[in-house]
Design a protein around this motif. Structure first.
Motif, PDB file in Angstrom:
ATOM      1  N   LYS A  20      -1.986   8.836  -6.029  1.00 28.77           N
ATOM      2  CA  LYS A  20      -2.460   8.455  -4.698  1.00 28.77           C
ATOM      3  C   LYS A  20      -1.668   9.234  -3.642  1.00 28.77           C
ATOM      4  CE  LYS A  20      -3.871   3.767  -5.912  1.00 28.77           C
ATOM      5  NZ  LYS A  20      -3.717   2.325  -5.595  1.00 28.77           N
ATOM      6  N   GLU A  21      -2.399   9.608  -2.619  1.00 29.10           N
ATOM      7  CA  GLU A  21      -1.738  10.279  -1.511  1.00 29.10           C
ATOM      8  C   GLU A  21      -0.798   9.283  -0.820  1.00 29.10           C
ATOM      9  OE1 GLU A  21      -1.725  13.316  -0.615  1.00 29.10           O
ATOM     10  OE2 GLU A  21      -3.287  14.084  -1.949  1.00 29.10           O
ATOM     11  N   PRO A  22       0.376   9.732  -0.412  1.00 29.77           N
ATOM     12  CA  PRO A  22       0.907  11.108  -0.491  1.00 29.77           C
ATOM     13  C   PRO A  22       1.853  11.311  -1.675  1.00 29.77           C
ATOM     14  CG  PRO A  22       2.173   9.848   1.057  1.00 29.77           C
ATOM     15  CD  PRO A  22       1.182   8.887   0.477  1.00 29.77           C
ATOM     16  N   PHE A  23       1.688  10.492  -2.686  1.00 27.91           N
ATOM     17  CA  PHE A  23       2.610  10.559  -3.824  1.00 27.91           C
ATOM     18  C   PHE A  23       2.025  11.361  -4.992  1.00 27.91           C
ATOM     19  CE2 PHE A  23       3.611   6.632  -1.552  1.00 27.91           C
ATOM     20  CZ  PHE A  23       4.950   6.847  -1.289  1.00 27.91           C
ATOM     21  N   THR A  24       1.068  12.226  -4.784  1.00 28.47           N
ATOM     22  CA  THR A  24       0.518  13.104  -5.827  1.00 28.47           C
ATOM     23  C   THR A  24       1.456  14.261  -6.077  1.00 28.47           C
ATOM     24  OG1 THR A  24      -0.702  14.319  -4.140  1.00 28.47           O
ATOM     25  CG2 THR A  24      -1.859  12.508  -5.243  1.00 28.47           C
ATOM     26  N   THR A  25       1.536  14.716  -7.323  1.00 29.72           N
ATOM     27  CA  THR A  25       2.415  15.835  -7.703  1.00 29.72           C
ATOM     28  C   THR A  25       1.626  16.824  -8.560  1.00 29.72           C
ATOM     29  OG1 THR A  25       3.164  14.652  -9.670  1.00 29.72           O
ATOM     30  CG2 THR A  25       4.475  14.392  -7.657  1.00 29.72           C
ATOM     31  N   THR A  56       0.852  -1.203   0.000  1.00 30.67           N
ATOM     32  CA  THR A  56       0.000   0.000   0.000  1.00 30.67           C
ATOM     33  C   THR A  56       0.875   1.236   0.000  1.00 30.67           C
ATOM     34  OG1 THR A  56      -0.109   0.076   2.396  1.00 30.67           O
ATOM     35  CG2 THR A  56      -1.789  -1.243   1.268  1.00 30.67           C
ATOM     36  N   ALA A  57       0.257   2.350  -0.405  1.00 32.51           N
ATOM     37  CA  ALA A  57       0.984   3.619  -0.436  1.00 32.51           C
ATOM     38  C   ALA A  57       1.349   4.077   0.967  1.00 32.51           C
ATOM     39  CB  ALA A  57       0.136   4.687  -1.146  1.00 32.51           C
ATOM     40  N   LEU A  58       0.454   3.799   1.942  1.00 32.70           N
ATOM     41  CA  LEU A  58       0.728   4.232   3.313  1.00 32.70           C
ATOM     42  C   LEU A  58       1.902   3.485   3.929  1.00 32.70           C
ATOM     43  CD1 LEU A  58      -0.436   6.255   5.315  1.00 32.70           C
ATOM     44  CD2 LEU A  58      -1.793   4.400   6.310  1.00 32.70           C
ATOM     45  N   SER A  59       1.948   2.196   3.708  1.00 29.84           N
ATOM     46  CA  SER A  59       3.070   1.416   4.246  1.00 29.84           C
ATOM     47  C   SER A  59       4.376   1.769   3.558  1.00 29.84           C
ATOM     48  CB  SER A  59       2.782  -0.085   4.102  1.00 29.84           C
ATOM     49  OG  SER A  59       2.599  -0.418   2.736  1.00 29.84           O
ATOM     50  N   THR A  60       4.306   2.118   2.234  1.00 32.06           N
ATOM     51  CA  THR A  60       5.520   2.550   1.542  1.00 32.06           C
ATOM     52  C   THR A  60       5.988   3.891   2.089  1.00 32.06           C
ATOM     53  OG1 THR A  60       4.731   1.407  -0.441  1.00 32.06           O
ATOM     54  CG2 THR A  60       6.510   3.016  -0.715  1.00 32.06           C
ATOM     55  N   ALA A  61       5.043   4.784   2.360  1.00 30.41           N
ATOM     56  CA  ALA A  61       5.408   6.074   2.945  1.00 30.41           C
ATOM     57  C   ALA A  61       6.063   5.890   4.320  1.00 30.41           C
ATOM     58  CB  ALA A  61       4.163   6.954   3.054  1.00 30.41           C
ATOM     59  N   LYS A 112      16.879   6.933   9.598  1.00 29.87           N
ATOM     60  CA  LYS A 112      18.134   6.195   9.713  1.00 29.87           C
ATOM     61  C   LYS A 112      19.237   6.775   8.851  1.00 29.87           C
ATOM     62  CE  LYS A 112      15.853   1.796  10.772  1.00 29.87           C
ATOM     63  NZ  LYS A 112      15.638   0.394  10.318  1.00 29.87           N
ATOM     64  N   LEU A 113      18.954   7.929   8.207  1.00 32.03           N
ATOM     65  CA  LEU A 113      19.929   8.623   7.351  1.00 32.03           C
ATOM     66  C   LEU A 113      20.303   7.805   6.116  1.00 32.03           C
ATOM     67  CD1 LEU A 113      22.322  10.128  10.046  1.00 32.03           C
ATOM     68  CD2 LEU A 113      20.191  11.048   9.157  1.00 32.03           C
ATOM     69  N   ASN A 114      19.457   6.870   5.747  1.00 32.80           N
ATOM     70  CA  ASN A 114      19.682   6.081   4.533  1.00 32.80           C
ATOM     71  C   ASN A 114      18.986   6.799   3.364  1.00 32.80           C
ATOM     72  OD1 ASN A 114      20.160   4.145   2.632  1.00 32.80           O
ATOM     73  ND2 ASN A 114      19.260   2.445   3.804  1.00 32.80           N
ATOM     74  N   TYR A 115      19.617   7.892   2.897  1.00 32.26           N
ATOM     75  CA  TYR A 115      18.993   8.767   1.911  1.00 32.26           C
ATOM     76  C   TYR A 115      18.891   8.101   0.534  1.00 32.26           C
ATOM     77  CZ  TYR A 115      19.875  12.282   5.487  1.00 32.26           C
ATOM     78  OH  TYR A 115      19.904  12.976   6.665  1.00 32.26           O
ATOM     79  N   LYS A 116      19.879   7.303   0.173  1.00 31.76           N
ATOM     80  CA  LYS A 116      19.878   6.680  -1.153  1.00 31.76           C
ATOM     81  C   LYS A 116      18.665   5.773  -1.316  1.00 31.76           C
ATOM     82  CE  LYS A 116      24.871   6.710  -1.951  1.00 31.76           C
ATOM     83  NZ  LYS A 116      26.072   5.876  -2.261  1.00 31.76           N
ATOM     84  N   ASP A 117      18.441   4.892  -0.393  1.00 34.82           N
ATOM     85  CA  ASP A 117      17.300   3.983  -0.498  1.00 34.82           C
ATOM     86  C   ASP A 117      15.983   4.737  -0.414  1.00 34.82           C
ATOM     87  OD1 ASP A 117      19.032   1.903  -0.736  1.00 34.82           O
ATOM     88  OD2 ASP A 117      18.884   1.226   1.361  1.00 34.82           O
ATOM     89  N   ALA A 118      15.957   5.789   0.404  1.00 39.08           N
ATOM     90  CA  ALA A 118      14.725   6.586   0.504  1.00 39.08           C
ATOM     91  C   ALA A 118      14.379   7.232  -0.840  1.00 39.08           C
ATOM     92  CB  ALA A 118      14.875   7.644   1.588  1.00 39.08           C
ATOM     93  N   ILE A 119      15.398   7.784  -1.544  1.00 41.23           N
ATOM     94  CA  ILE A 119      15.163   8.420  -2.846  1.00 41.23           C
ATOM     95  C   ILE A 119      14.724   7.384  -3.872  1.00 41.23           C
ATOM     96  CG2 ILE A 119      16.306   9.656  -4.728  1.00 41.23           C
ATOM     97  CD1 ILE A 119      18.043  10.996  -2.543  1.00 41.23           C
ATOM     98  N   ARG A 120      15.389   6.227  -3.936  1.00 41.32           N
ATOM     99  CA  ARG A 120      15.023   5.191  -4.900  1.00 41.32           C
ATOM    100  C   ARG A 120      13.616   4.673  -4.647  1.00 41.32           C
ATOM    101  NH1 ARG A 120      20.744   2.322  -4.039  1.00 41.32           N
ATOM    102  NH2 ARG A 120      21.980   3.399  -5.637  1.00 41.32           N
ATOM    103  N   LEU A 121      13.285   4.446  -3.361  1.00 40.47           N
ATOM    104  CA  LEU A 121      11.953   3.960  -3.046  1.00 40.47           C
ATOM    105  C   LEU A 121      10.899   5.001  -3.400  1.00 40.47           C
ATOM    106  CD1 LEU A 121      10.308   1.662  -1.876  1.00 40.47           C
ATOM    107  CD2 LEU A 121      10.651   2.611   0.414  1.00 40.47           C
ATOM    108  N   THR A 122      11.226   6.283  -3.248  1.00 35.54           N
ATOM    109  CA  THR A 122      10.283   7.349  -3.617  1.00 35.54           C
ATOM    110  C   THR A 122      10.064   7.376  -5.127  1.00 35.54           C
ATOM    111  OG1 THR A 122      11.053   8.627  -1.721  1.00 35.54           O
ATOM    112  CG2 THR A 122       9.808   9.814  -3.411  1.00 35.54           C
ATOM    113  N   GLN A 123      11.158   7.151  -5.878  1.00 31.74           N
ATOM    114  CA  GLN A 123      11.019   7.110  -7.328  1.00 31.74           C
ATOM    115  C   GLN A 123      10.040   6.011  -7.749  1.00 31.74           C
ATOM    116  OE1 GLN A 123      15.306   6.891  -8.332  1.00 31.74           O
ATOM    117  NE2 GLN A 123      14.864   8.485  -9.843  1.00 31.74           N
TER     118      GLN A 123
END
Length: 1411
Positions: A545-550, A511-516, A525-536
């Motif tokens: 879908k919220e919260p990934f609307t642009t 789900t989008a909520l669990s991914t968020a 955890k300062l793991n910025y690389k994985d956070a950016i890739r997962l956001t992509q």
């Protein structure tokens, strides 16, 4: 065998195999030479050796074989020559082989010849070694002295000593084995038989017990190297492992030898696998077999223990193969393995820098050790406590386990094993000495700082919590993180040329909520690389879908879109509320944002933890103190010594409760065990004779202060014990003069001190005077002038102690004086007696409770030191009497008569203060008693001294006269014979004793004497307790009466009725206690007079007052144990004290029966009467209390004959028992006896006595329990058959009852058993927890039981008449005693041979007032 044929020498399994042919090429001994030819053939071999070298053995082996065959019969010189020759042969062969083996052109025939020669030479040499070793062992077993044998051999000129020859032989074997002998076997493996041949002789040498002695160390080391070479070069490991385990099983002394050897092989020769093989072999032993093989287990255990000490690291790597023995039945193996673990903890697993694996191993070992503190075997528990003692001593125990191990040690203080208790005390003492907390472990001192620091810690935590309550907002956190996120994103979206970025697999959630939620966690955890890739990926998957609307304006700028989504996820509070935070985490746990606890808080937490541990440790030690204190009077000497040492250790750590233990150990100074007495002296030497201080005076002050503290509120017994210790120190000059000087300064007030310290100084000076009288004697005038001045009345305690100190001059001078020297006395005009007289007479007219004790001390001192003390005391008595008369003459006013104060005694219009009358009676009584003591001690001793002196002078005259007069020879011989028989001295002693007795009987209380004037007054007060009801006055009058009774037998006889009436009916417990003590003294001085009153002495054991019962118990204990009172059935009153509510009385009763059990069969003889009386429903005790008493008494029945006899008597008592309660009591007594087979037969023989009582279920169960216990202890089939037969009879009687004839006969038997008897006097209820108690008034005023004076003892003149006309005496009988008590025992009088008639003088302390 002909030398032309090719043959091979096979090493035989036994010597006889060489005589039998095993094949055409096998060497066989052709002939065993006669004994007479051996010397010549040996010489031929020697010649051949010189020519042929070592190969000469090939032609002369039969000669050497014959020598071995006849070894026991061969002359010693031939044996020694053969050994010397073979050493040369083998040495020469070894040297030759070094070059032969290097020769690659060696022919097969030469190789075979050298191989056969090597085998033959080694065979002969090793068997010679074994033969010599066997002879040496036999010599040792026969009791021969090896050194004497060696001297004898040297005297013959041979110089042969086997123990000296042994070591070079072993080195020769080592040198031989170090060669590459495989070449002789064509490069193959050297045959195992050859290696076993060489090493076998080494093992044989090790079997001798003396090999473990220090003088054979070189031999042992040589053997170790031989076996090491065999292990490294010839694969001897399997054989060595089996041999070593066998020898460990059969020879205890080899454990240490092989432990050293294995350690050497593992460290110097690299044979670590040998350790594993040996441990595996021991580990594979069956635990059941080890239980049966005690000697083998002992060897294995010793080997494992010593091996662990020497190579713990190698042993630890193989520990797993041994651990299953911890669950086996062999306690010695458990001890060995636990000791091995302890060695590893001490040597390998010690310290704070251990790795995780080592720390885990350490914890496992410690857990195992702690678990076995409660092992089922006492030896294991004891051993584990010893191991923990070593661990604590070497500081190898982690602090986290301190409390657990201390708790275990405290719990073991209640162990039933004496050794375990001893080691538990030692462990606690080591914990104290090595504790990491403090040098002072007082719970009170630690509780306050702990409370304070806890409060401070709480304040610090509250302050930090308030400071961190204001959190950084998400927006502020995002602003801090944004620059790094932008840089990371730019690096990911725009990689530089040539740079390859490895993309990790990051998957979106369902789900989008669990991914968020996942993205937020990565950002935290300062793991910025994985956070950016997962956001992509999430922006693609959950587009719209919220919260990934642009917004549409940002669709082309991917970097901005991702950054916006991340900002929204991290800062949106609504989204934050929908997302559950991860367990045990928060934003504050961000390693970047969260602040570490401040150092001050960490330090405070560590300080609080330290104080908590210290407080808990102190609480445990305090808990142990009370338990160890009770062990000071155990029967085990070692436990008592450990308990004393423990209290010494505890005292050094400032535990307040230690002082009570230090006082409690004082009475042990009187112990009969020299070890305990010396331990007490050593303890007080450590505690008080080694004080701290920079100067000599400072140390003296500390010593005096500590001893004074010990005397505060101390009892008389404590003071006496301390006096014994100090006098011992003084005699050994262990107390320095500076201490004595300081005590004198405190007494004379030159050194500032309190009144208590001044009094303590006098007490200590008196104690020192017992060891060295000159301590007081040289300063007697100072004591008198300073301590007995006009201020005496202000501090009677000080004056009393001064009297005691001065009295040491009299006590200590008596033993030192010879028979020609009179005792130490001072003239009547001495200042001491004037001051004492003045102090007594001055204080007489002033009310003070301390005047009487001071007066008693003063009067006693006057009689001890004064010449003519009766005159001084007469003046004091007259002066005090005059003061009382003058006070009585003062008009008190008639109007005051109706309301007379209880503090005064009225006489018409006059009144006398009660305290004056009390003082007067106390003074008169004490003077009377001291006069008797003076006559029987001082006067009698002086008369004897003068007589002896006169006899010696007369003897000298007779000797001088007999040398000149030969006619008087026969008369002289008769006189000498009389003197030799001691008739002259004995007759004179009787004359002197009779003189003193006449003075006491006819003069002291005569109407003309001063003491007689006080008798009417004493009798009036004693006869009128209602009129003179003041407690102090009643006590003084009763005590005065008892002291006057001590003077004269006639006076005592005429007033015993009054004395015992007061003892029975006085309402004052103090009076009854004092009179009980006085009655005990009278029983010793006039036993014939007091004997008829003995039942009244026993009656005080049932007194309602606890202090009176305790006093009565003490008095009766002394009288019975000294045989001054005939013990009859009334001793059941002493047994009833075993259930008294007061613990001290119970302890007194137990001590009495314990001492009585040492007097032959005393308890055995008394048990039937005690059982009858205590089970009597009219005057006995409750059933449960009866069983408690019996358990204690039957514990003293240890002899088989006593047990058998008691079984028979108890069975017969069933016939005379009248109630069901008595049936149950008798059957319960049977269960307390360790019945044997003979006891079972006695039970069968008397089965008819109790068969009809088996219908009672309790009686039936008791008999079954007795048989059940017997069945567990017997192994004989016939005995088990008897038990089964008895059980069947019991079962039949219990279920079916008796036959009708027996039922009819039972009442007749019971009727016949009731003999006519007079009704006994009514008995009062027994005092105790289970006994009914009547009020004192009812008990003392029973109208149905008037107080009757027993008949006086019949004089000798009337004895014959009394025998002709026996008087009617009341006979008290018990139905259960008829068959055992003869009629004579019912008389109130003792027979002439049973009557103690010696009049024993009474000591000063005997009539001391009871507190």
């Amino acid at each position: 065998m002909p030398p032309s044929l090719p043959w091979e020498f096979h090493l035989p399994l036994s010597a006889g195999d060489l005589l039998r042919s095993g094949g055409p090429t096998q060497y066989v001994v052709q002939e065993v030479l006669p004994l007479a030819q051996l010397a010549g053939q040996l010489a031929d071999f020697r010649v051949a050796f010189r020519v042929q070298g070592p190969l000469a053995i090939l032609q002369h082996f039969d000669t050497l074989y014959s020598l071995l065959h006849h070894f026991r019969s061969v002359d010693a010189a031939i044996k020694e020559d053969a050994l010397e020759l073979m050493v040369k042969v083998v040495s020469r062969h070894s040297s030759d082989l070094s070059s032969i083996l290097d020769n690659r052109d060696l022919s097969p025939s030469d190789r075979t010849a050298h191989l056969n020669a090597l085998k033959m030479n080694c065979y002969v040499l090793t068997h010679l070694v074994e033969a010599f070793e066997t002879d040496s062992c036999k010599s040792g077993l026969a009791g021969l002295d090896p050194s004497a044998k060696s001297k004898k051999n040297r005297a013959r000129g041979s110089g042969f000593c086997w123990e000296e020859e042994r070591q070079p032989l072993i080195r020769l074997m080592t040198q031989l084995l170090q060669l590459d002998l495989r070449r002789l076997w064509s490069g193959l493996v050297v045959e195992e038989e050859f290696i076993s041949l060489v090493t076998g002789s080494c093992y044989r040498i090790l079997e001798k017990p003396s090999i473990s002695h220090q003088k054979h160390r070189a031999t042992r080391e040589a053997i170790m190297h031989v076996i090491a070479v065999a292990l490294t070069h010839y694969d001897h490991m399997l054989s060595a492992t089996l041999k070593i385990t066998q020898m460990l099983q059969h020879f205890e002394h080899v454990a240490s030898v092989f432990a050293t050897a294995v350690s050497l092989w593992a460290t110097e020769y690299g044979m670590k696998s040998m350790v594993g093989e040996l441990l595996r072999e021991i580990g594979q032993k069956c635990p059941q077999d080890l239980t049966r093989d005690a000697s083998g287990v002992k060897g294995y255990a010793a080997f494992l223990t010593e091996l662990a000490e020497q190579i713990p690291a190698i042993v630890m790597s193989n520990m797993s193969v041994l651990l299953h023995h911890l669950d086996g039945e062999s306690y010695m193996m458990r001890n060995a393995i636990l000791t091995t673990m302890a060695e590893m903890l001490l040597q390998l697993l010690n310290g704070d820098q251990l790795e995780e694996a080592a720390r885990s191993t350490r914890d496992q070992f410690l857990d195992t050790l702690q678990a076995h503190v409660c092992d089922i075997h006492g030896s294991v528990r004891s051993r584990v406590l010893q191991l923990f003692t070593r661990i604590v001593e070497q500081k190898a125990l982690p602090l986290t386990r301190f409390q657990a191990v201390v708790s275990l040690a405290v719990s073991r203080l209640q162990d039933k094993s004496v050794t375990v208790v001893k080691n538990a005390i030692q462990l606690l003492a080591v914990f104290l000495l090595n504790n990491p907390f403090s040098c002072k472990l007082s719970c009170t001192d630690l509780a306050e700082p702990l409370k304070k620091e806890l409060q401070k810690l709480q304040e610090m935590r509250d302050k930090r919590r308030a400071t961190t309550a204001v959190l950084i907002t998400p927006e502020e956190e995002w602003e801090a993180m944004e620059p790094e996120i932008r840089a990371t994103m730019h690096q990911l979206l725009h990689p530089s040329h040539g740079e390859e970025e490895e993309e990790e697999a990051v998957e979106v959630e369902e789900t989008a909520l669990s991914t968020a939620e996942r993205i937020i966690q990565l950002l935290r955890k300062l793991n910025y690389k994985d956070a950016i890739r997962l956001t992509q990926k999430a922006a693609c998957c959950f587009q719209g879908k919220e919260p990934f609307t642009t917004s549409s304006a940002l669709e082309d700028d991917q970097e901005t879109i991702i950054l916006g989504i991340l900002r929204t996820l991290y800062t949106d509070s609504n989204l934050e509320n929908n997302i559950q935070p991860p367990l045990h985490s928060s934003r504050n746990e961000d390693p970047v944002i969260e602040e570490q606890p401040p150092p001050e808080l960490v330090k405070q937490e560590m300080l609080v933890q330290y104080l908590q541990d210290a407080y808990s440790f102190s609480v445990k030690i305090t808990e142990a103190l009370s338990m160890v204190s009770r062990m000071m009077y155990e029967s085990s000497v070692s436990v008592v010594q450990e308990a004393i040492e423990f209290f010494v250790t505890v005292s050094q750590f400032g535990v307040p409760q230690a002082l009570s233990g230090v006082r409690r150990m004082l009475p042990l100074i009187w112990s009969k065990e020299p070890g305990i007495r010396e331990t007490v002296l050593s303890a007080y030497r450590k505690l008080y004779l080694s004080p701290s201080g920079d100067s000599e005076r400072a140390r003296a002050q500390n010593l005096v202060r500590s001893l004074s503290l010990l005397m505060v509120d101390a009892s008389l017994e404590t003071i006496q014990c301390l006096e014994e210790i100090i006098s011992e120190f003084v005699q050994k000059d262990e107390i320095k003069p500076s201490v004595v000087q300081l005590l004198w300064e405190q007494f004379t007030e030159k050194s500032q001190c309190s009144s208590l310290e001044r009094r303590a100084a006098v007490m200590m000076l008196g104690m020192m005077a017992r060891g060295k009288p000159e301590t007081v004697g040289s300063n007697l005038d100072v004591l008198v002038m300073t301590g007995l001045d006009e201020k005496v009345i202000e501090d009677y305690h000080l004056a009393q102690e001064i009297c005691h100190a001065i009295s040491r001059l009299a006590n200590s001078n008596k033993p030192a004086m010879g028979k020609n020297h009179s005792s130490f006395r001072l003239p009547q005009t001495h200042l001491l007696f004037g001051r004492l007289s003045e102090a007594v007479t001055t204080g007489f007219a002033q009310p003070s409770a301390l005047w009487i004790p001071f007066m008693e001390s003063a009067v006693t001192l006057i009689y001890q030191l004064a010449e003519g003390p009766e005159e001084i005391c007469a003046q004091i008595l007259q002066c005090c009497s005059q003061q009382a008369l003058e006070r009585l003459q003062e008009p008190h006013g008639v109007e005051a008569e109706p309301g007379t104060s209880p503090s005064s005694v009225t006489r018409g219009a006059y009144a006398l203060p009660t305290f004056l009358l009390t003082h007067l009676l106390s003074l008169a009584g004490n003077v009377a008693l001291q006069q008797v003591v003076h006559l029987e001690r001082a006067v009698s001793t002086e008369l004897r001294r003068r007589r002896v002196l006169g006899e010696e002078q007369e003897a000298k005259k007779q000797v001088a006269k007999s040398s000149t007069e030969q006619s008087a020879k026969s008369t002289g011989n008769e006189t000498t014979m009389e003197e030799d028989l001691g008739l002259v001295g004995a007759s004179a002693d009787d004359t002197e004793a009779e003189l003193i007795r006449n003075i006491c009987e006819t003069e002291l209380l005569d109407g003309k004497q001063l003491l007689s004037a006080f008798i009417p007054l004493v009798l009036k007060i004693c006869n009128n307790p209602g009129l003179y009801n003041d407690p102090a006055l009643s006590a003084a009058a009763a005590l005065a009466l008892s002291k006057l009774c001590m003077v004269s037998a006639e006076f005592c006889d005429s007033h015993l009725r009054l004395l015992f009436t007061m003892l029975e009916k006085s309402t004052l417990p103090g009076v009854r206690s004092n009179l009980m003590i006085a009655a005990g003294d009278l029983a010793i001085r006039f036993p014939n007079l007091v004997e008829p009153w003995t039942p009244h002495l026993y009656a005080r054991l049932r007194d309602p007052c606890q202090s009176v019962r305790q006093t009565a118990g003490l008095v009766m204990t002394h009288l019975i144990l000294k045989d001054m009172v005939k013990v009859k059935g009334q001793v059941s009153e002493m047994a009833a004290l075993l259930i008294d509510p007061d613990k001290e009385i119970v302890g007194l009763a137990r001590n009495f029966f314990s001492e009585l059990s040492n007097k032959g069969n005393a308890i055995y003889n008394l048990l039937p009467d005690i059982i009858s009386r205590l089970s009597d429903p009219d005057c006995g005790v409750e059933e449960e209390s009866f069983r408690t008493i019996m358990r204690q008494l039957f514990s003293y029945i240890t002899k088989d004959k006593q047990t058998e006899s008691l079984v028979e008597k108890l069975c017969q008592r069933f016939r005379t028992a009248r109630t069901e309660r008595q049936y149950r009591d008798l059957s319960h007594c049977l269960t307390l006896l360790p019945v044997s087979e003979r006891g079972l037969r006695k039970m069968q023989d008397n089965f008819d006595c109790f068969a009809d009582k088996l219908q009672d279920l309790a009686v039936y169960n008791c008999f079954l329990a007795t048989l059940s216990r017997l069945r567990r202890s017997v192994t004989k089939p016939e005995t088990k058959a008897l038990i089964e037969e008895m059980e069947q009879k019991l079962h039949a009687c219990h279920n079916c009852g008796m036959d009708s004839t027996e039922v009819l006969r039972e009442p007749q038997c019971q009727e016949a058993s009731k003999t006519p008897m007079l009704e006994p006097g009514k008995k009062r209820q027994v005092a105790g927890s289970c006994r009914h108690r009547r009020p004192l008034g009812i008990a003392n005023k029973d109208a149905d039981s008037p107080f009757i004076t027993p008949e006086p003892r019949v004089s000798r003149r009337c004895r014959s008449a009394a025998k002709r006309i026996p008087p009617q005496k009341p006979a008290v009988t018990f139905s259960s005693d008829e068959e055992n008590s003869p009629e004579d025992d019912l008389w109130a009088e003792l027979t002439e041979d049973e009557t103690p008639s010696k009049m024993t003088p009474i000591s000063r302390s005997s009539a001391r007032r009871a507190v």
